[in-house]
Design a protein around this motif. Structure first.
Motif, mmCIF file in Angstrom:
data_model
loop_
_atom_site.group_PDB
_atom_site.id
_atom_site.type_symbol
_atom_site.label_atom_id
_atom_site.label_comp_id
_atom_site.label_asym_id
_atom_site.label_seq_id
_atom_site.Cartn_x
_atom_site.Cartn_y
_atom_site.Cartn_z
ATOM 1 N N ARG A 196 0.834 -1.219 0.000
ATOM 2 C CA ARG A 196 0.000 0.000 0.000
ATOM 3 C C ARG A 196 0.859 1.257 0.000
ATOM 4 N N ILE A 197 2.018 1.225 0.646
ATOM 5 C CA ILE A 197 2.925 2.379 0.622
ATOM 6 C C ILE A 197 3.263 2.731 -0.821
ATOM 7 N N GLU A 198 3.332 1.713 -1.684
ATOM 8 C CA GLU A 198 3.674 1.924 -3.091
ATOM 9 C C GLU A 198 2.442 2.092 -3.983
ATOM 10 N N GLY A 199 1.245 2.198 -3.372
ATOM 11 C CA GLY A 199 0.066 2.508 -4.163
ATOM 12 C C GLY A 199 -0.977 1.417 -4.290
ATOM 13 N N SER A 200 -0.725 0.238 -3.709
ATOM 14 C CA SER A 200 -1.720 -0.833 -3.767
ATOM 15 C C SER A 200 -2.989 -0.419 -3.018
ATOM 16 N N LYS A 201 -4.109 -0.986 -3.418
ATOM 17 C CA LYS A 201 -5.389 -0.679 -2.775
ATOM 18 C C LYS A 201 -5.909 -1.846 -1.932
ATOM 19 N N LEU A 202 -5.154 -2.926 -1.833
ATOM 20 C CA LEU A 202 -5.634 -4.108 -1.119
ATOM 21 C C LEU A 202 -5.541 -3.915 0.393
#
Length: 350
Positions: free
Chosen positions: A56-62
């Motif tokens: 998520r830090i890198e943009g994931s939405k999970l």
């Protein structure tokens, strides 16, 4: 220019943080004497948190629950989205690190292999996984529509990257082998320089957190699989990026300013171990067969410093007389101290 630590001033704050973390490291053997199934459960929760947070830090939405569902079916090997592909790769690399950290020295070959495995399920990254970048990959800022609005940080050029990685790997191994610097400081410096180089086309942030875990395990911090450092970083992203930027921009100067990143890094490690301490205490209370309501009351007392019967009723929804009996039991068993009487009564941890 090789890694320049001549300007590194080890401050009292750094020493205090290192001492606190090392005290927990030394006590872990005693603290960690939980039943194997409970330790396994702690590690699984921490692993899910780490994978979810790092992606998520890198943009994931999970979400973490999405990650858990995906890991439960990971043998299917069919990941529909890039987020799922990144989660699967991160999970497999973490398991490799946990199982074989003693055999994975921080060499260029191992770093490239870990990067290859991290992106193993991502077809988009097939061309460059396991290889240093061939195009610039400056860190940029984007607006809400995903349009680049400016370069935040200029990373190393593709031409300079191989040489800089040789220097970094030689430095970290020599410094650790010769015990020239505390391993927590070595790890902090390695990570910030690695991210300043940004050696791979993509996946550098995730790989930096994998490498952090690897270096900590190899330096004897064997409790790290049971508490997620990545979730600490996710919860303090502003501090994370601020510490990185304030140090990264000085690394190639004559006097690098290491302190901003090192302080952030050590404070995050302290938060990681504090979370694990709290989990261990909760597990021990459960093994003492305290009722769940009593455990909740003790956690409330720790979180707020003092509690009243009414506060416990409001938070837990339990019956007032039931709460009163639990409070009296916890006082008689020396878990809580009672202050005052009547309506002015409150309780605090021993």
């Amino acid at each position: 220019m090789p890694i320049n630590i001549a300007s590194l001033a080890i401050t009292p704050q750094m020493l205090s943080l290192i001492a606190e973390i090392d005290e927990f490291k030394g006590a872990w053997r005693a603290l960690g004497t939980l039943a194997p199934d409970r330790l396994s459960a702690l590690r699984r929760v921490a692993t899910i948190e780490s994978i979810g947070s790092s992606t998520r830090i890198e943009g994931s939405k999970l979400s973490d629950s999405d990650v858990e569902r995906l890991l439960s079916n990971i043998e299917i090997q069919n990941f529909a989205t890039r987020d799922e592909q990144e989660v699967a790769g991160y999970a497999e690399v973490m398991e490799t690190i946990f199982a074989s950290f003693d055999e994975i020295a921080p060499t260029e070959n191992h770093i490239k292999q870990l990067h290859r495995d991290l992106l193993a399920h991502s077809s988009k990254d097939a061309r460059h996984r396991g290889s240093y970048k061939t195009n610039t990959n400056h860190v940029s800022a984007f607006d809400a529509e995903g349009k680049e609005i400016g370069v935040v940080f200029e990373t190393a050029t593709p031409f300079d990257t191989p040489r800089l990685m040789v220097e970094l790997v030689e430095w970290v191994n020599k410094t650790l082998d010769q015990k020239q610097l505390h391993p927590l400081l070595v790890t902090a410096i390695f990570i910030v320089v690695f991210l300043e180089i940004h050696p791979f086309q993509d996946g550098n942030g995730r790989l930096s957190r994998v490498l952090t875990t690897l270096l900590l395990l190899r330096s004897g911090y064997v409790y790290v699989p049971y508490s997620s450092l990545e979730s600490v970083i996710e919860a303090s992203k502003e501090g994370y990026y601020l510490g990185l930027r304030r140090t990264q921009g000085t690394i190639r100067s004559d006097a690098p300013v290491w302190e901003p990143w090192i302080i952030y890094f050590l404070q995050s490690l302290r938060q990681q171990k504090s979370r694990l301490e709290a989990k261990i205490k909760r597990e021990r209370l459960m093994t003492q067969r305290l009722p769940e309501l009593s455990v909740q009351i003790l956690e409330l007392a720790k979180a707020h410093g003092r509690i009243t019967n009414s506060q416990v009723v409001e938070v837990t929804g339990a019956n007032r007389n039931t709460v009163k009996k639990h409070l009296q039991m916890l006082v008689s068993d020396n878990h809580l101290v009672q202050h005052g009487s009547g309506k002015a009564t409150y309780y605090s941890r021993v």
